[in-house]
Design a protein around this motif. Structure first.
Motif, mmCIF file in Angstrom:
data_model
loop_
_atom_site.group_PDB
_atom_site.id
_atom_site.type_symbol
_atom_site.label_atom_id
_atom_site.label_comp_id
_atom_site.label_asym_id
_atom_site.label_seq_id
_atom_site.Cartn_x
_atom_site.Cartn_y
_atom_site.Cartn_z
ATOM 1 N N MET A 1 13.728 6.480 2.536
ATOM 2 C CA MET A 1 12.308 6.148 2.595
ATOM 3 C C MET A 1 12.100 4.817 3.320
ATOM 4 N N ARG A 2 12.982 3.889 3.069
ATOM 5 C CA ARG A 2 12.864 2.564 3.681
ATOM 6 C C ARG A 2 12.889 2.670 5.206
ATOM 7 N N LEU A 3 13.822 3.441 5.734
ATOM 8 C CA LEU A 3 13.933 3.585 7.182
ATOM 9 C C LEU A 3 12.695 4.251 7.764
ATOM 10 N N GLN A 4 12.178 5.266 7.094
ATOM 11 C CA GLN A 4 10.987 5.958 7.582
ATOM 12 C C GLN A 4 9.782 5.027 7.622
ATOM 13 N N MET A 5 9.644 4.180 6.605
ATOM 14 C CA MET A 5 8.514 3.253 6.559
ATOM 15 C C MET A 5 8.657 2.159 7.620
ATOM 16 N N GLU A 6 9.883 1.698 7.812
ATOM 17 C CA GLU A 6 10.119 0.698 8.849
ATOM 18 C C GLU A 6 9.749 1.253 10.225
ATOM 19 N N ASN A 7 10.165 2.482 10.497
ATOM 20 C CA ASN A 7 9.866 3.106 11.777
ATOM 21 C C ASN A 7 8.357 3.245 11.984
ATOM 22 N N LEU A 8 7.656 3.627 10.945
ATOM 23 C CA LEU A 8 6.203 3.756 11.030
ATOM 24 C C LEU A 8 5.556 2.403 11.302
ATOM 25 N N TYR A 9 6.006 1.379 10.602
ATOM 26 C CA TYR A 9 5.421 0.048 10.746
ATOM 27 C C TYR A 9 5.610 -0.503 12.157
ATOM 28 N N GLN A 10 6.735 -0.162 12.797
ATOM 29 C CA GLN A 10 7.046 -0.685 14.121
ATOM 30 C C GLN A 10 6.330 0.064 15.245
ATOM 31 N N MET B 1 13.248 -0.516 -4.182
ATOM 32 C CA MET B 1 12.698 0.280 -3.098
ATOM 33 C C MET B 1 11.178 0.293 -3.159
ATOM 34 N N LYS B 2 10.613 0.427 -4.365
ATOM 35 C CA LYS B 2 9.159 0.424 -4.492
ATOM 36 C C LYS B 2 8.585 -0.930 -4.073
ATOM 37 N N LYS B 3 9.285 -2.020 -4.407
ATOM 38 C CA LYS B 3 8.830 -3.354 -4.003
ATOM 39 C C LYS B 3 8.874 -3.499 -2.486
ATOM 40 N N TYR B 4 9.920 -2.954 -1.880
ATOM 41 C CA TYR B 4 10.049 -3.027 -0.423
ATOM 42 C C TYR B 4 8.946 -2.207 0.242
ATOM 43 N N ASN B 5 8.697 -1.010 -0.272
ATOM 44 C CA ASN B 5 7.634 -0.180 0.271
ATOM 45 C C ASN B 5 6.279 -0.870 0.146
ATOM 46 N N LEU B 6 6.077 -1.538 -0.984
ATOM 47 C CA LEU B 6 4.823 -2.251 -1.205
ATOM 48 C C LEU B 6 4.679 -3.402 -0.213
ATOM 49 N N ALA B 7 5.790 -4.073 0.103
ATOM 50 C CA ALA B 7 5.751 -5.176 1.066
ATOM 51 C C ALA B 7 5.342 -4.677 2.448
ATOM 52 N N ILE B 8 5.846 -3.521 2.841
ATOM 53 C CA ILE B 8 5.455 -2.947 4.136
ATOM 54 C C ILE B 8 3.975 -2.583 4.120
ATOM 55 N N LEU B 9 3.509 -2.000 3.025
ATOM 56 C CA LEU B 9 2.091 -1.668 2.905
ATOM 57 C C LEU B 9 1.238 -2.931 3.026
ATOM 58 N N LYS B 10 1.674 -4.006 2.373
ATOM 59 C CA LYS B 10 0.934 -5.270 2.454
ATOM 60 C C LYS B 10 0.870 -5.777 3.893
ATOM 61 N N ASN B 11 1.967 -5.627 4.626
ATOM 62 C CA ASN B 11 1.983 -6.049 6.028
ATOM 63 C C ASN B 11 0.997 -5.228 6.862
ATOM 64 N N MET B 12 0.965 -3.919 6.612
ATOM 65 C CA MET B 12 0.029 -3.056 7.329
ATOM 66 C C MET B 12 -1.412 -3.469 7.051
ATOM 67 N N ILE B 13 -1.700 -3.721 5.783
ATOM 68 C CA ILE B 13 -3.067 -4.094 5.409
ATOM 69 C C ILE B 13 -3.410 -5.483 5.952
ATOM 70 N N SER B 14 -2.440 -6.380 5.950
ATOM 71 C CA SER B 14 -2.675 -7.729 6.503
ATOM 72 C C SER B 14 -3.055 -7.656 7.974
ATOM 73 N N GLU B 15 -2.412 -6.757 8.716
ATOM 74 C CA GLU B 15 -2.753 -6.568 10.125
ATOM 75 C C GLU B 15 -4.224 -6.186 10.269
ATOM 76 N N GLY B 16 -4.654 -5.259 9.428
ATOM 77 C CA GLY B 16 -6.047 -4.830 9.471
ATOM 78 C C GLY B 16 -7.006 -5.928 9.075
ATOM 79 N N GLN B 17 -6.607 -6.739 8.097
ATOM 80 C CA GLN B 17 -7.459 -7.849 7.665
ATOM 81 C C GLN B 17 -7.583 -8.912 8.757
#
Length: 207
Positions: free
Chosen positions: A65-74, A123-139
């Motif tokens: 899951m971590r790799l998939q989320m990283e790829n999406l974020y990039q 893993m859930k904390k890491y996923n949450l960190a990526i989500l926070k980064n995505m939302i920060s970009e939008g903010q």
């Protein structure tokens, strides 16, 4: 440990199937060994105990899951497109492994035994960190609100999905979803679209 050999993977897959069908308590190491066509000592050698086997199963199911989320974020996508992609990833992954997620959440919430969920929680904390980064970009671009309760976004996504799954007979009846194929197609289309709309409203509109 995330690098499992072929025999370990076979044991994990058998264990997952039996845990989903009979429950964790209703499945014995002997049951797993019999279906996997191995002796009990091999399970002990590879995993140590039934609880350690469950912990390994959790790691096995969340490791990529971590790799998939990283790829999406990039990817070169807008913040909202990334959020949409994240929701699709969540739903497809949970739906594919729904038996495993039900086992995990039952065992964690029941408190009947002490299971080391450190890997799952990290893993859930890491996923949450990526989500926070995505939302920060939008903010930062003025697209998203600044007072979002980010920690509850995954809860909203998964809670909606699991409510739909747990009430399958009801929804199949009122929505005329006569086959499993129609039910699955509805999850991948209408339910996913509804969740995207809900999260978009939370991120962008005044409530």
């Amino acid at each position: 440990m995330t690098d499992f050999n072929e025999k370990q993977l076979e044991i994990l897959q058998v264990a997952e199937k039996l845990f989903a069908e009979k429950g964790y308590d209703g499945t014995s190491v002997r049951d797993i060994a019999k279906i996997a066509n191995i002796n009990i000592a091999m399970i002990s050698y590879y995993f140590g105990s039934k609880e350690k086997l469950l912990e390994s199963l959790i790691v096995y199911r969340i490791s990529d899951m971590r790799l998939q989320m990283e790829n999406l974020y990039q990817q070169d996508l807008s913040p909202l497109e990334k959020i949409d992609g994240l929701i699709e990833l969540y739903i497809k992954r949970i739906n594919k492994n729904k038996g495993m997620y039900q086992i995990i959440h039952f065992e964690i919430s029941s408190g009947k035994r002490i299971i080391n969920c450190d890997s799952f929680n990290e893993m859930k904390k890491y996923n949450l960190a990526i989500l926070k980064n995505m939302i920060s970009e939008g903010q930062e671009k003025g697209l998203f609100r600044t007072d979002i309760n980010i920690e509850l976004i995954p809860t909203t996504i998964m809670g909606t999905y699991f409510h739909f799954q747990m009430n399958k007979p009801f929804f199949k009846d009122i929505m005329n979803l006569n086959t499993e194929e129609e039910f699955e197609a509805y999850i991948n289309s209408e339910l996913t679209r509804h969740i995207k709309q809900t999260i978009k409203a939370l991120l962008t509109y005044e409530i």
